[in-house]
Design an enzyme around this catalytic site. Structure first.
Site, PDB file in Angstrom:
ATOM      1  N   ASP A  23       0.866  -1.186   0.000  1.00 52.75           N
ATOM      2  CA  ASP A  23       0.000   0.000   0.000  1.00 52.75           C
ATOM      3  C   ASP A  23       0.899   1.232   0.000  1.00 52.75           C
ATOM      4  O   ASP A  23       1.623   1.479   0.973  1.00 52.75           O
ATOM      5  CB  ASP A  23      -0.897  -0.021   1.246  1.00 52.75           C
ATOM      6  CG  ASP A  23      -1.954   1.085   1.218  1.00 52.75           C
ATOM      7  OD1 ASP A  23      -1.952   1.888   0.263  1.00 52.75           O
ATOM      8  OD2 ASP A  23      -2.766   1.144   2.162  1.00 52.75           O
ATOM      9  N   ASP A 117      -2.801   2.381  -6.127  1.00 54.84           N
ATOM     10  CA  ASP A 117      -1.694   2.414  -5.166  1.00 54.84           C
ATOM     11  C   ASP A 117      -1.637   1.186  -4.264  1.00 54.84           C
ATOM     12  O   ASP A 117      -0.999   1.207  -3.218  1.00 54.84           O
ATOM     13  CB  ASP A 117      -1.778   3.681  -4.310  1.00 54.84           C
ATOM     14  CG  ASP A 117      -3.078   3.787  -3.511  1.00 54.84           C
ATOM     15  OD1 ASP A 117      -3.981   2.958  -3.751  1.00 54.84           O
ATOM     16  OD2 ASP A 117      -3.182   4.684  -2.669  1.00 54.84           O
ATOM     17  N   GLU A 118      -2.275   0.097  -4.684  1.00 52.46           N
ATOM     18  CA  GLU A 118      -2.259  -1.130  -3.884  1.00 52.46           C
ATOM     19  C   GLU A 118      -2.103  -2.352  -4.780  1.00 52.46           C
ATOM     20  O   GLU A 118      -2.598  -2.376  -5.900  1.00 52.46           O
ATOM     21  CB  GLU A 118      -3.561  -1.293  -3.102  1.00 52.46           C
ATOM     22  CG  GLU A 118      -3.834  -0.260  -2.039  1.00 52.46           C
ATOM     23  CD  GLU A 118      -5.140  -0.554  -1.323  1.00 52.46           C
ATOM     24  OE1 GLU A 118      -5.185  -1.504  -0.514  1.00 52.46           O
ATOM     25  OE2 GLU A 118      -6.123   0.151  -1.587  1.00 52.46           O
TER      26      GLU A 118
END
Length: 422
Positions: A23, A117-118
């Site tokens: 993350d 973003d993960e």
């Protein structure tokens, strides 16, 4: 993957997996601070169009003052008077995201992009090469720091549910490992709201049964959960026990998407129907072009409208024929729009096609339709080469800057879910 593939996850060993969840920390804000040294160490918040939107993300310096994602700008400014607002740079964020996600494949081919973003990684087979999940995490963090100047938080656990929980435990720049033997004691104190997939509505429903922690959920009678929640009752029970057999699914193995859509939040609330129709045509072209690029046609067209007070609703209709033609999507959506007596100025507009069919493009039999199809094909060829809206409908030529202003949670670096952003 099976056989002697060093990255395969042997069947029957689903509980012995090593799953990593990455993350990126305050991704949009961190990218802006890295790109502009003057912003480093300062409270900043990334917003959409200047002057009218909510906070998309805030730096950790701003979060210390209570600035949160989803806050309205005046609320954020009240919490942090020195807050610096930065207009979103979606092209930069998606470029860096694609680069990071490509780098993750150096550690395993089993990478599932969860959002911009993960990502989840199945490291089970990679341990033969790298030694341990922790070593992979340290290498990954060092590479991201070196190449991009960014930090990330990483969770490692036996499954995706727990890996995501672990990555949330230490932020920013954290690394948390949950071993199988630690799961039961850990869940005794973890609130159910910390589990991915349990939203506010489910929390309230569970609270009526006195369930507030994961262990309480795991011990609660399954038959009562099933009676109240239906088929997901069993899943909720297993989540309370920290169990999750879902695989890490690389993009090439993912299920076919069920919809293609675009939405945009306007710089100012729209009242004139002519202006709204102009944006509707733009969205229809974005939807149609992406559908054509991936050989998809849809039967159902859905229009989404959000008013200035954030009231949101959708209308849909199912056509008699499949389509991926922008003009046909627009006409169908326009009919839906014209059936609505708009009660307020419009803040957001969205168009989506569903009931998809994957098939090759076939030229129409009749002359007029054949000419339209060929013209569409020619437009796509030019736009593929020179960029979005290099050639477009006449009514859009003098319009506002084209492109998606919001990165959807469904965005992916490649494939049909990849959206060209402005």
């Amino acid at each position: 993957m099976t056989g002697n593939d060093p990255f395969s996850t042997p069947q029957g060993r689903i509980h012995d997996r090593t799953i990593l969840h990455l993350d990126m920390n305050a991704f949009f804000a961190s990218v802006e601070q890295q790109a502009n040294p003057c912003l480093r160490g300062k409270p900043i918040a990334v917003v959409g169009a200047a002057g009218r939107t909510v906070i998309l993300t805030a730096s950790y310096e701003a979060r210390a003052f209570g600035v949160k994602t989803g806050m309205r700008i005046h609320e954020a400014k009240a919490a942090c008077p020195d807050l610096i607002l930065v207009t979103t740079n979606n092209r930069l964020y998606t470029h860096i995201s694609r680069s990071i996600m490509a780098m993750l494949h150096d550690f395993t081919p089993l990478v599932e992009v969860f959002s911009i973003d993960e990502a989840f990684l199945d490291l089970t087979g990679s341990l033969r090469l790298f030694g341990s999940g922790e070593r992979v995490a340290h290498l990954m963090k060092a590479r991201i720091r070196h190449h991009f100047g960014l930090s990330c938080s990483i969770g490692i656990a036996p499954n995706k549910l727990l890996a995501k929980l672990a990555s949330e435990m230490k932020k920013p720049d954290g690394l948390t490992l949950i071993r199988p033997e630690e799961v039961a004691s850990l869940l005794e104190r973890v609130p159910i709201r910390e589990l991915c997939g349990i939203g506010a509505t489910t929390q309230r429903a569970l609270a009526r049964y006195g369930i507030t922690t994961c262990s309480e959920l795991g011990r609660f009678p399954v038959d009562i959960l099933t009676r109240h929640f239906g088929v997901i009752g069993e899943r909720l029970h297993r989540m309370g026990l920290g169990e999750d057999d879902s695989p890490v699914v690389p993009a090439e193995e993912a299920e076919e998407v069920k919809s293609v859509g675009h939405s945009t939040t306007f710089d100012r609330d729209m009242e004139r129907r002519e202006d709204i129709h102009c944006w509707l045509l733009q969205l229809a072209e974005m939807v149609g072009r992406r559908a054509r690029r991936h050989g998809v046609m849809g039967k159902t067209v859905t229009l989404t409208v959000r008013y200035a007070d954030f009231t949101t609703f959708s209308r849909q209709t199912t056509r008699s024929t499949l389509t991926n033609r922008s003009d046909e999507i627009y006409r169908t959506a326009a009919e839906l729009l014209d059936s609505i007596d708009l009660a307020q100025p419009v803040r957001l507009l969205g168009v989506r096609i569903t009931n998809l069919c994957y098939q090759g493009e076939q030229l129409p039999l009749f002359g007029a339709e054949r000419k339209k199809a060929l013209a569409t094909c020619a437009m796509d060829s030019v736009n593929n080469r020179y960029g979005e809206f290099a050639v477009t409908f006449g009514s859009l030529v003098d319009g506002e800057k084209k492109g998606s202003k919001v990165i959807s949670p469904a965005w992916r670096p490649e494939g049909i879910q990849r959206v060209e952003v402005g």
